[in-house]
Design a protein around this motif. Structure first.
Motif, short mmCIF file in Angstrom:
data_model
loop_
_atom_site.label_atom_id
_atom_site.label_comp_id
_atom_site.label_asym_id
_atom_site.label_seq_id
_atom_site.Cartn_x
_atom_site.Cartn_y
_atom_site.Cartn_z
N TRP A 162 0.88 -1.19 0.00
CA TRP A 162 0.00 0.00 0.00
C TRP A 162 0.90 1.21 0.00
O TRP A 162 1.72 1.38 0.91
N SER A 207 0.85 4.68 0.83
CA SER A 207 -0.06 5.49 1.66
C SER A 207 0.27 6.98 1.57
O SER A 207 1.44 7.37 1.68
N SER A 208 -0.76 7.80 1.42
CA SER A 208 -0.49 9.25 1.41
C SER A 208 -0.01 9.70 2.79
O SER A 208 0.86 10.56 2.91
N LEU A 209 -0.55 9.07 3.84
CA LEU A 209 -0.17 9.44 5.21
C LEU A 209 1.32 9.18 5.45
O LEU A 209 2.06 10.05 5.90
N ASP A 236 -0.48 15.10 6.08
CA ASP A 236 -1.17 14.32 5.05
C ASP A 236 -2.29 15.17 4.43
O ASP A 236 -3.48 14.91 4.61
N ASP A 289 -2.59 4.97 -3.00
CA ASP A 289 -3.57 5.85 -2.35
C ASP A 289 -3.50 7.22 -3.03
O ASP A 289 -2.54 7.97 -2.84
N ASN A 334 -6.46 13.90 6.88
CA ASN A 334 -6.42 12.44 7.04
C ASN A 334 -7.73 11.97 7.69
O ASN A 334 -8.25 12.58 8.61
N SER A 335 -8.22 10.83 7.20
CA SER A 335 -9.53 10.33 7.63
C SER A 335 -9.56 9.88 9.08
O SER A 335 -10.63 9.74 9.67
N LEU A 336 -8.38 9.63 9.65
CA LEU A 336 -8.38 9.12 11.02
C LEU A 336 -8.34 10.25 12.06
O LEU A 336 -8.44 10.00 13.26
N ARG A 340 -13.33 4.85 -2.81
CA ARG A 340 -13.30 4.83 -1.33
C ARG A 340 -14.40 5.74 -0.79
O ARG A 340 -14.43 6.93 -1.11
N HIS A 356 -14.59 3.02 4.47
CA HIS A 356 -13.66 3.40 5.54
C HIS A 356 -14.41 3.76 6.82
O HIS A 356 -15.58 4.16 6.78
N VAL A 360 -9.79 -1.22 5.70
CA VAL A 360 -8.55 -0.66 6.26
C VAL A 360 -8.71 -0.66 7.79
O VAL A 360 -9.15 0.34 8.37
N ALA A 378 -2.49 -0.13 6.83
CA ALA A 378 -2.20 1.08 6.04
C ALA A 378 -1.01 1.91 6.49
O ALA A 378 -0.58 2.80 5.74
C1 SPV Z 1 -3.47 6.43 4.14
O1 SPV Z 1 -2.81 5.47 4.56
O2 SPV Z 1 -2.93 7.47 3.76
C2 SPV Z 1 -4.92 6.34 4.05
C3 SPV Z 1 -5.65 5.50 4.98
O3 SPV Z 1 -5.49 7.02 3.24
S1 SPV Z 1 -6.12 6.50 6.30
O4 SPV Z 1 -4.92 7.00 6.95
O5 SPV Z 1 -6.91 5.68 7.20
O6 SPV Z 1 -6.92 7.60 5.78
#
Ligand code: SPV
Ligand code: MG
Length: 434
Positions: free
Chosen positions: A195, A197-199, A209, A236, A272-274, A310, A341, A369, A392
């Motif tokens: 993966w 990952s943008s993060l 991110d 990503d 970032n989604s988290l 997504r 997600h 994820v 991820a």
């Molecule tokens: C990433 O790994 O950059 C993702 C997943 O997009 S998350 O961090 O859950 O958004």
């Protein structure tokens, strides 16, 4: 012509890379009678080692044209018994190398089932210093082609119950995904791909991110991973950027041999989604996001390159109905798979989604994820219908505290000796890359 009916001889083979060891087996088998090869399908092979380089059809053609082989039938499992019960051969021929290791159990089953009709197991001596696994390792060292790599994700999705993907932000982490193999409960375990990952691509560069690291920079970094690995990569792509720019990114990724791109349905300055606080984050309209999917589909050249949509409804506090509506629309627009997600610490929302979506006529393979709901076992994700699981950010999260700890130890102790038990030896690092 002999008046006696020829004996039936069964040989199970993967036949991905044929070498003199196989010829030896087939020759022995041919002397005993008419040879039926049980050709292991991708599914059967993937259950105990890497998916084969050649497809079933390609491997079948080679075998069907060998003079020692009378017939080729698929063997769908590593377990020989279903085929043996059907074919009832007088002999099974297999190299004696399976007396130990992961195939030991399979061998015992073969001996037991053959007893039913007084069949015999013949085990020619294993041809020394030659093994297809070793040949494959050597080939993999040379590398792969972008097309071969790209097509692998789809093939693994078809061959395996679940596709296990691990975040990779550098060539070194790529090598971990590429090479790590663990045997547990007689099962061969490995990661199936990476993966991007943008993060973690952003964190690696000391940036947030929020798309401040542009695609070109990320794709340049990706090249270093591509150089030393052969497994598939899922990229990503955040929200894919502007519609007008999307084709350039898709083309770059596909040209590089990336297998899939994931595009999320958020707009505005990316967060970032988290993050707990999603104030200011907005979701795209269904219509506008479908345009992105259509544009990506129109741009890509090969069916092997997957466009994954997504859905961020749960991240933004929206309902299951909203997520479902989007999933069906994105699927209709041509998405090859759907990532649902969530940042909850339980999987209940994504499982509720899965329950509905698996019944939809627009169903597509689902991606999970499980970063925040990390207590969830793979078996439960599989049971709920998920096909791809992405871990991820774990390589980055593993390395940062380890580095910080060692840096602190050097500062506090005013020498590096105290940190040595926590780190690789210089010899290990030198030998890591041969
Ligand atoms: C990433 O790994 O950059 C993702 C997943 O997009 S998350 O961090 O859950 O958004
Ligand atoms: Mg991201």
């Amino acid at each position: 012509m002999s008046k006696y009916k020829k004996k039936i001889v069964y040989v199970g083979l993967s036949a991905d890379i044929l070498h003199e060891g196989h010829i030896n087996i087939l020759k022995t088998a041919h002397h005993l009678g008419d040879v039926t090869v049980g050709l292991l399908t991708d599914q059967a092979i993937a259950s105990y080692k890497k998916i084969p380089h050649l497809s079933y059809k390609q491997r079948e053609i080679v075998l069907k044209n060998m003079k020692f082989v009378k017939k080729v039938i698929p063997q769908d499992t590593l377990d020989y018994r279903p085929n043996l019960n059907q074919v009832k051969p007088h002999y099974v021929v297999h190299g004696d190398d399976w007396k130990t290791g992961i195939q030991k159990k399979t061998r015992a089953q073969v001996i037991k089932v053959l007893k039913k009709w007084k069949g015999r197991l013949i085990e020619p001596k294993y041809t020394k210093n030659i093994s297809s696994t070793q040949i494959k390792q050597n080939i993999l060292k040379v590398g792969t082609s972008p097309d071969k790599r790209k097509s692998k994700l789809r093939r693994i999705m078809e061959a395996k119950e679940v596709v296990r993907i691990l975040e990779s932000h550098s060539a070194l982490t790529g090598l971990i995904v590429e090479d790590l193999r663990v045997i547990k409960d007689q099962k061969y375990l490995e990661f199936d791909g990476m993966w991007s990952s943008s993060l973690t691509d952003s964190a690696l560069r000391g940036k947030p991110d929020n798309q401040s690291v542009d695609y070109s920079t990320r794709i340049l970094g990706l090249n270093e991973i591509l150089e030393v690995t052969t497994k598939p990569i899922i990229f990503d792509a955040d929200n894919g950027g502007r519609l007008e720019h999307l084709p350039y990114m898709i083309k770059s990724l596909e040209r590089s041999g990336v297998s899939a791109v994931i595009i999320e349905d958020k707009i505005g300055l990316k967060k970032n989604s988290l993050f707990k606080n999603q104030d200011g984050a907005k979701q795209d309209t269904i219509k506008s996001f479908c345009q992105k999917i259509i544009k990506a589909k129109d741009t890509k050249i090969s069916d092997d390159f997957l466009i994954i949509a997504r859905i961020e409804s749960f991240i933004l506090g929206k309902s299951l109905d909203d997520a479902m509506k989007r999933a069906e629309a994105y699927s209709k627009a041509g998405a090859d798979a759907i990532l649902i997600h969530s940042k909850d610490n339980t999987p209940s929302k994504v499982f509720a989604f899965a329950k509905k979506f698996t019944k939809s006529k627009y169903f597509k393979p689902m991606v999970a994820v499980p970063s925040s709901y990390s207590k969830t076992y793979e078996k439960d994700l599989i049971k709920n219908g998920f096909k791809i699981i992405i871990y991820a950010n774990h390589m980055m999260r593993a390395s940062y505290p380890a580095m910080l700890d060692v840096a602190k130890s050097i500062l506090i102790n005013k020498r590096s000796f105290n940190a040595e038990k926590k780190i690789s030896s210089i010899k290990e690092i030198i030998n890591l890359i041969k």
